[in-house]
Write an enzyme that holds these catalytic residues in place. Structure first.
Site, PDB file in Angstrom:
ATOM      1  N   CYS A 146     -13.199 -53.803  -2.920  1.00  0.00           N
ATOM      2  CA  CYS A 146     -12.184 -54.828  -2.652  1.00  0.00           C
ATOM      3  C   CYS A 146     -10.815 -54.159  -2.463  1.00  0.00           C
ATOM      4  CB  CYS A 146     -12.194 -55.896  -3.745  1.00  0.00           C
ATOM      5  SG  CYS A 146     -11.335 -57.415  -3.270  1.00  0.00           S
ATOM      6  N   GLU A 165     -20.617 -55.173  -8.463  1.00  0.00           N
ATOM      7  CA  GLU A 165     -20.799 -55.125  -9.914  1.00  0.00           C
ATOM      8  C   GLU A 165     -21.077 -56.472 -10.552  1.00  0.00           C
ATOM      9  OE1 GLU A 165     -16.326 -55.655  -9.296  1.00  0.00           O
ATOM     10  OE2 GLU A 165     -17.998 -54.724  -8.241  1.00  0.00           O
ATOM     11  N   HIS A 174     -17.860 -57.403  -4.278  1.00  0.00           N
ATOM     12  CA  HIS A 174     -17.982 -56.863  -5.626  1.00  0.00           C
ATOM     13  C   HIS A 174     -19.449 -56.629  -5.973  1.00  0.00           C
ATOM     14  CE1 HIS A 174     -13.785 -57.111  -6.951  1.00  0.00           C
ATOM     15  NE2 HIS A 174     -13.722 -58.083  -6.067  1.00  0.00           N
TER      16      HIS A 174
END
Length: 182
Positions: A73, A163, A161
């Site tokens: 990002c 994660e 993202h």
């Protein structure tokens, strides 16, 4: 053991990036983005997301280290801005589930996700022009440049993202990056 340091750009998911790397069997820690580059003992770096380009600390200097870098990002936007690409406001804005099309299935970071994947992403700001040497590797209906790579310099970026649990194949993105760091 492979060591990948997560550079904290004050994002809300930085701890999840560290956990994803730890769960993948990597030696990892979070460091502040003001850490001197000489103090970063790592086989690779993750530039975390964060709120804005005004708080990126020494991230530009980290791009000069001879290790693979994954920008997530804001981290991807830092890579683009510092290497003469362009970043601008996105048309879409906040966080949402997004279907991403992989446009380079040979890419070492996201190629294995082809032909498409579902991700969690913010598009308040996004890369609007690639830096020289980078390949456009993924796109969506809300963002033309969802991912970019420069394998020759081992620099990679994703707008989304990997994660977070909302991203379908986030672990695979981290595994692909870890492979570049070994």
């Amino acid at each position: 053991m492979t060591r990948i340091v997560v550079v904290d750009n004050h994002g809300q998911f930085t701890h999840l990036e560290r956990r994803a790397l730890r769960d993948a069997g990597v030696d990892t820690e979070i460091v502040d983005n003001t850490t001197p580059p000489a103090d970063l003992d790592a086989d690779g770096l993750v530039l975390s997301g964060g709120p804005d380009m005004d708080r990126i600390g020494r991230c530009a200097e980290y791009l000069e280290l001879d290790v693979p870098v994954l920008g997530i990002c804001l981290g991807m936007q830092i890579i683009a801005a510092e290497l003469d690409g362009a970043v601008g406001p996105g048309d879409y804005g906040g966080y949402a589930d997004v279907d991403v099309r992989i446009v380079d299935d040979d890419d070492p970071l996201v190629g294995s996700l082809a032909p498409e994947t579902r991700v969690w992403a913010s598009h308040a700001d996004e890369v609007t022009a690639l830096p020289a040497g980078f390949t456009h590797t993924a796109e969506s209906d809300v963002c033309d440049i969802e991912a970019m790579s420069d394998p020759a310099r081992e620099l990679y970026g994703v707008q989304w993202h990997p994660e977070v649990a909302h991203t379908a194949e986030g672990e695979e993105v981290f595994e692909n990056f870890i492979a570049r760091c070994r």
